[in-house]
Every structure is written in structure tokens, then in C-alpha cells.
Design a protein around this motif. Structure first.
Motif, PDB file in Angstrom:
ATOM      1  N   THR A   1       0.820  -1.215   0.000  1.00  0.00           N
ATOM      2  CA  THR A   1       0.000   0.000   0.000  1.00  0.00           C
ATOM      3  C   THR A   1       0.852   1.263   0.000  1.00  0.00           C
ATOM      4  OG1 THR A   1      -0.121  -0.058   2.424  1.00  0.00           O
ATOM      5  CG2 THR A   1      -1.910  -1.129   1.198  1.00  0.00           C
TER       6      THR A   1
ATOM      7  N   ALA B   1      -0.940   4.637  -9.116  1.00  0.00           N
ATOM      8  CA  ALA B   1      -2.266   5.231  -9.230  1.00  0.00           C
ATOM      9  C   ALA B   1      -3.298   4.390  -8.479  1.00  0.00           C
ATOM     10  CB  ALA B   1      -2.661   5.362 -10.698  1.00  0.00           C
TER      11      ALA B   1
ATOM     12  N   ARG C   1      -2.830   2.600  -5.925  1.00  0.00           N
ATOM     13  CA  ARG C   1      -2.610   2.767  -4.486  1.00  0.00           C
ATOM     14  C   ARG C   1      -2.924   4.175  -4.009  1.00  0.00           C
ATOM     15  NH1 ARG C   1       3.072  -0.386  -3.079  1.00  0.00           N
ATOM     16  NH2 ARG C   1       2.663  -2.250  -4.338  1.00  0.00           N
ATOM     17  N   GLY C   2      -2.874   5.142  -4.952  1.00  0.00           N
ATOM     18  CA  GLY C   2      -2.993   6.533  -4.553  1.00  0.00           C
ATOM     19  C   GLY C   2      -1.758   7.018  -3.829  1.00  0.00           C
ATOM     20  N   ARG C   3      -0.578   6.525  -4.264  1.00  0.00           N
ATOM     21  CA  ARG C   3       0.682   6.857  -3.600  1.00  0.00           C
ATOM     22  C   ARG C   3       1.690   7.391  -4.618  1.00  0.00           C
ATOM     23  NH1 ARG C   3       1.339   4.905   1.491  1.00  0.00           N
ATOM     24  NH2 ARG C   3       2.897   6.582   1.512  1.00  0.00           N
TER      25      ARG C   3
ATOM     26  N   ALA D   1      -0.712   8.299 -15.429  1.00  0.00           N
ATOM     27  CA  ALA D   1      -1.301   8.468 -14.093  1.00  0.00           C
ATOM     28  C   ALA D   1      -1.160   9.922 -13.664  1.00  0.00           C
ATOM     29  CB  ALA D   1      -0.613   7.538 -13.102  1.00  0.00           C
TER      30      ALA D   1
ATOM     31  N   ALA E   1      -2.658  11.891 -11.749  1.00  0.00           N
ATOM     32  CA  ALA E   1      -2.886  12.272 -10.356  1.00  0.00           C
ATOM     33  C   ALA E   1      -1.754  11.824  -9.430  1.00  0.00           C
ATOM     34  CB  ALA E   1      -4.208  11.681  -9.859  1.00  0.00           C
ATOM     35  N   VAL E   2      -0.813  11.060  -9.953  1.00  0.00           N
ATOM     36  CA  VAL E   2       0.254  10.510  -9.116  1.00  0.00           C
ATOM     37  C   VAL E   2       1.416  11.490  -9.016  1.00  0.00           C
ATOM     38  CG1 VAL E   2       2.004   8.688  -8.966  1.00  0.00           C
ATOM     39  CG2 VAL E   2      -0.336   8.120  -9.607  1.00  0.00           C
TER      40      VAL E   2
ATOM     41  N   ARG F   1      -8.508  -5.412  -4.187  1.00  0.00           N
ATOM     42  CA  ARG F   1      -8.395  -4.049  -4.699  1.00  0.00           C
ATOM     43  C   ARG F   1      -8.781  -3.963  -6.167  1.00  0.00           C
ATOM     44  NH1 ARG F   1      -2.524  -1.856  -5.539  1.00  0.00           N
ATOM     45  NH2 ARG F   1      -2.913  -2.822  -7.580  1.00  0.00           N
TER      46      ARG F   1
END
Length: 293
Positions: free
Chosen positions: A11, A36, A38-40, A84, A86-87, A179
Motif C-alpha cells: 500500500t 495510481a 494505491r494513490g501513492r 497516471a 494524479a500521481v 483491490r
């Protein structure tokens, strides 16, 4: 599992090695999508190895190598940004060798991603060399992205298990499958008495051992079913002539295979064992290596 040791996770941030080769670009693509999901953040690393070649390289040589590396990093960051957006993406130019650079950039909860082979700063990044050394030394998960054409999603995460020591490996695989909203396929492949020869009387125990092995797989899977009640889980305990061949064949219709790394203490052979080594060489999908804690 020793409760005093930190659990392995998938994560945290993602660290990927690149050198501009096609294999490295595949790894960057996979790493960007994983970050992406993971949002990390994503960290892209180029290892020049110039700190070890200083006696043979002129300042102009090092300047040219660094300039090339910076260009590769810029291209990789741009690619990750398109895939990605947003990453958060950062880059690092490291003068050390590949393994030290990647392990140095990875924090305690990161995942390291490498391609199956490379060039330039990752000149020896072949399955069985640098990528194998990273996996053998890494305290965090390592993903090896194979060569070959991109495939359509298979809709399954494959977990290779053997015994109770693979509980954490299975938990990692279940988390990834949940996930992604795909099936978790648990495979326990085993070989009975490879060297039995003419000891026919010992074969009377095959059915009993097979039943015991299947029961062990069921016990291993039970906590996963409880913790992930919505997850579609299938389990298979298969007697085979070659564990390596069974696992590699199963990767043909999997999006990734999750394998626990049993590190060998003696210097002879692959540090991760012949089965893991074979899977790294021949898997048709990314291989997620989970260190046993």
C-alpha cells in the motif's frame, strides 16, 4: 509470523528503476499504474554506477552519462504523468550500482519495480542478476515485469503457496485481488518423493499425503475467506512432476503471480531457490516477490 516484526504491505509508495530501454519502459508503465491504484507517489530511479567507475571515467565521461540519465528520467516521468496524472512523480539520479540505488530509495513500506532486463546504468539487469540480487536483499516487495507483448487482463491474481509460512504472501495476494476486484487463485503445487525409485511400498501413502496437503491449503486459505468475504477465492492443490513448471504454466492466465521469497543462507545456486528463479525467468505475467518476515 513473528508479531514483533513489521508486516509487509503493498500500500506504500512505488520505486521503479529505469535506463530508457524497452524493458525498463514496461516497468515504468506498470509502476505508474500501480502507484495510481494505491494513490501513492512514484519514484523513478536511474543508477549510473559511476561511483564505482571513477578511476576509469573522465569528468567529461561522467557528465555525458549523467546528461543521458537525466534525459531518460525526464522521459520516464513524462510517460508516468500521462498514464497516471494524479500521481506525484519524482526522479533520482544515483551514482551507485543498481541494487544499492533501488534499496536506498525504497522506504520501509515501498514496493520496488524492475524490468526483466536493461541496458546502460542497468546493464546487468537480467533475471538472475541485478533483479535477483534486489529481490534477495530487499526487505520490501519487489515486482519483476516480464518481457513480451501486453495481454488482455486475465481477471485473476495467482498466489503460490506451500505451507503455513506463506500466510503473509497469501494475505498480500488477497489484498491485491480485492483491490482490483478480480479472482484470487491459490495454487499449492507439490512433488511426492522425487527420488522414490523402486520403493513401491511407500506409494501407498500418496493419497493420504495428497489429502493432508489439500487440508493444509484449506487451513491457509480459511483466514483469507474470513477477512475478504466478498473476494472470489479458488484453491488448487496439485501433485506435479515439477513445481516450477506448474507455477509457470498457471501464469498464462493470471494478471500477476505473488510468491514468497525463501532466502537461502548458503552461497550455492540462486539465493531465492530454483523454483522462484524459474518463475522469474519464465512467468508470463508480473512476479510479485514478498519477503518472508
Amino acid at each position: 509470523m513473528d508479531s514483533t516484526r513489521p508486516s509487509v504491505t503493498v500500500t506504500g509508495p512505488v520505486v521503479v528503476g529505469t535506463d530508457g530501454s524497452g524493458q525498463a519502459t514496461r516497468a515504468v508503465r506498470w509502476a505508474a499504474r500501480e502507484a495510481a491504484a494505491r494513490g501513492r507517489p512514484l519514484r523513478i530511479v536511474y543508477a549510473t554506477g559511476t561511483s564505482h567507475g571513477g578511476l576509469y571515467l573522465s569528468p567529461e565521461d561522467i557528465k555525458q552519462i549523467d546528461g543521458f540519465a537525466e534525459g531518460v528520467l525526464e522521459e520516464a516521468a513524462a510517460l508516468a504523468g500521462r498514464l497516471a496524472p494524479a500521481v506525484p512523480v519524482t526522479t533520482a539520479l544515483c551514482e551507485d550500482e543498481t541494487t544499492a540505488c533501488l534499496l536506498g530509495e525504497a522506504g520501509p513500506d515501498a514496493t520496488i519495480v524492475v524490468g526483466s532486463r536493461g541496458r546502460g546504468g542497468f546493464a546487468s539487469l537480467l533475471v538472475g542478476s541485478d533483479s535477483l540480487r534486489v529481490a534477495a536483499r530487499s526487505p520490501v516487495p519487489v515486482v519483476v515485469v516480464p518481457s513480451g507483448d501486453d495481454r488482455e487482463p486475465a481477471g485473476a491474481v495467482l498466489a503460490a503457496v506451500r505451507d503455513e509460512h506463506d500466510g503473509e504472501t497469501l494475505r498480500i495476494a488477497a489484498a491485491l485481488a480485492a483491490r482490483e476486484g478480480v479472482t484470487l487463485r491459490v495454487l499449492n503445487a507439490w512433488v511426492f518423493l522425487e527420488n522414490v525409485g523402486s520403493m513401491v511400498t511407500m506409494l501407498d501413502g500418496v493419497d493420504r499425503l495428497a489429502a493432508d496437503r489439500a487440508a493444509g491449503t484449506a487451513r491457509l486459505v480459511e483466514p483469507v475467506r474470513e477477512d475478504f468475504p466478498e473476494l472470489d477465492v479458488t484453491e488448487h492443490t496439485v501433485r506435479t512432476g515439477s513445481v516450477s513448471e506448474a507455477l509457470v504454466a498457471a501464469t498464462a492466465d493470471a494478471d500477476m503471480i505473488v510468491v514468497g521469497t525463501r532466502r537461502r543462507s548458503h552461497p550455492i545456486g540462486s539465493p531465492l531457490g530454483r523454483v522462484t528463479h524459474a518463475v522469474l525467468h519464465h512467468a508470463r505475467c508480473p512476479v510479485v516477490l514478498v519477503p518472508h518476515t
